[in-house]
Design a protein around this motif. Structure first.
Motif, short mmCIF file in Angstrom:
data_model
loop_
_atom_site.label_atom_id
_atom_site.label_comp_id
_atom_site.label_asym_id
_atom_site.label_seq_id
_atom_site.Cartn_x
_atom_site.Cartn_y
_atom_site.Cartn_z
N GLN A 2 27.58 -53.91 10.01
CA GLN A 2 26.95 -52.90 9.17
C GLN A 2 27.13 -51.53 9.82
OE1 GLN A 2 25.49 -53.00 6.18
NE2 GLN A 2 25.95 -55.17 5.99
N LEU A 3 27.26 -50.51 9.00
CA LEU A 3 27.51 -49.15 9.48
C LEU A 3 26.47 -48.21 8.92
CD1 LEU A 3 31.30 -49.35 8.68
CD2 LEU A 3 30.33 -49.47 10.96
N ARG A 4 26.34 -47.06 9.56
CA ARG A 4 25.41 -46.04 9.07
C ARG A 4 26.22 -44.85 8.60
NH1 ARG A 4 20.72 -44.76 12.96
NH2 ARG A 4 20.04 -43.75 11.08
N GLY A 5 26.07 -44.53 7.34
CA GLY A 5 26.85 -43.45 6.75
C GLY A 5 26.05 -42.18 6.53
N SER A 6 26.68 -41.26 5.85
CA SER A 6 26.11 -39.94 5.60
C SER A 6 25.35 -39.91 4.27
CB SER A 6 27.25 -38.91 5.57
OG SER A 6 26.85 -37.73 4.92
N ARG A 7 24.11 -39.51 4.33
CA ARG A 7 23.32 -39.34 3.09
C ARG A 7 23.88 -38.20 2.25
NH1 ARG A 7 17.19 -39.17 4.90
NH2 ARG A 7 17.76 -39.95 6.92
N LEU A 8 24.40 -37.18 2.91
CA LEU A 8 24.98 -36.05 2.18
C LEU A 8 26.18 -36.51 1.35
CD1 LEU A 8 25.25 -33.04 1.51
CD2 LEU A 8 26.57 -32.78 3.62
N ALA A 9 27.08 -37.31 1.95
CA ALA A 9 28.24 -37.81 1.22
C ALA A 9 27.81 -38.70 0.07
CB ALA A 9 29.18 -38.56 2.16
N ARG A 10 26.80 -39.58 0.30
CA ARG A 10 26.30 -40.43 -0.78
C ARG A 10 25.71 -39.58 -1.90
NH1 ARG A 10 24.79 -43.75 3.48
NH2 ARG A 10 22.70 -42.87 3.58
N GLY A 11 24.99 -38.52 -1.52
CA GLY A 11 24.39 -37.63 -2.52
C GLY A 11 25.45 -36.90 -3.34
N LEU A 12 26.52 -36.44 -2.68
CA LEU A 12 27.60 -35.76 -3.40
C LEU A 12 28.29 -36.70 -4.39
CD1 LEU A 12 29.17 -33.62 -0.53
CD2 LEU A 12 27.89 -32.78 -2.51
N LEU A 13 28.52 -37.93 -3.97
CA LEU A 13 29.12 -38.91 -4.88
C LEU A 13 28.18 -39.19 -6.06
CD1 LEU A 13 30.82 -41.42 -2.41
CD2 LEU A 13 31.96 -40.06 -4.18
N ARG A 14 26.91 -39.36 -5.77
CA ARG A 14 25.93 -39.60 -6.84
C ARG A 14 25.88 -38.44 -7.81
NH1 ARG A 14 22.51 -42.06 -3.36
NH2 ARG A 14 21.47 -40.13 -2.87
N LEU A 15 25.91 -37.23 -7.26
CA LEU A 15 25.90 -36.03 -8.09
C LEU A 15 27.12 -35.99 -9.02
CD1 LEU A 15 24.28 -33.39 -8.53
CD2 LEU A 15 25.76 -32.33 -6.82
N ALA A 16 28.25 -36.49 -8.53
CA ALA A 16 29.47 -36.54 -9.35
C ALA A 16 29.49 -37.77 -10.26
CB ALA A 16 30.70 -36.55 -8.44
N GLY A 17 28.44 -38.59 -10.20
CA GLY A 17 28.34 -39.76 -11.08
C GLY A 17 28.99 -41.01 -10.53
N TRP A 18 29.30 -41.05 -9.22
CA TRP A 18 29.96 -42.19 -8.61
C TRP A 18 28.96 -43.06 -7.86
CZ3 TRP A 18 35.12 -43.76 -8.55
CH2 TRP A 18 35.98 -42.95 -9.30
#
Length: 193
Positions: A2-18
């Motif tokens: 398991q890895l720990r990723g970036s909340r900012l990157a997840r948020g940007l993808l969510r904002l783009a609908g991904w």
């Protein structure tokens, strides 16, 4: 793994609908393929997904891109490894050796590739990913970019058996239904002769 990723990157993808679909890795070393690859946007979505998951993957790129001042340094920082397209034969054995050394030392190392080799229309896949995964004896992750569902993720893992026909059939079952930004450009899931 398991890895720990970036909340900012997840948020940007969510904002783009991904949406990102990822449940962890089966090992600390492996090869990850991404299919289909039909647009320049694949790189942007892929990098954001990489950061959102927190996976420090390596990837191959045209050596000429790494010669561009500043851009080449940035590509290396992202995990890029330059490959001379006129003499690519040395890339596979070198990567097999690096993955074997990583496994022997229990170091984390994953190589991510687009087996189509180009974002334009193609008629088959390049075999480098296959030869690296079989040669190093590491799992193959089946990544996808699905623009129809706005989803990037992993459709599972395979331990390749060395029979390209059978292995590619198994890959096609898991990846063949995903739609790239330009579905008509997706190469059929088969290796070049």
């Amino acid at each position: 793994v398991q890895l720990r990723g970036s909340r900012l990157a997840r948020g940007l993808l969510r904002l783009a609908g991904w949406r990102v679909v990822f449940d962890g890795l089966p090992a600390r070393q492996g090869v990850l393929i991404i299919y289909p690859h039909t647009s320049n946007w694949d790189f942007v979505i892929g990098i954001l997904a990489k950061w959102s998951i927190g996976i420090p993957v390596l990837f191959w790129g045209k050596a000429s891109l790494f010669a561009v001042p500043g851009f080449g340094r940035w590509l290396r920082w992202l995990g890029g490894v330059p490959v001379d397209r006129l003499q690519p034969q040395g890339a596979v054995p070198a990567m097999v050796s690096q993955l074997q050394q990583a496994r022997a030392g229990d170091a984390f190392m994953w190589l991510a590739l687009a087996p189509e080799g180009t974002r334009g229309r193609g008629d088959s896949w390049r075999s480098g990913f296959y030869r690296v995964a079989v040669g190093a004896g590491v799992p193959l992750g089946l990544g996808y970019l699905d623009f129809a569902r706005r989803e990037v993720g992993l459709a599972g893992y395979l331990q390749l058996g060395g029979d390209p026909g059978r292995d590619l059939e198994a890959i096609a079952v898991r990846l063949g239904h995903h739609r790239g930004r330009r579905p008509e450009w997706a190469a059929p899931i088969r290796l070049r002769d």
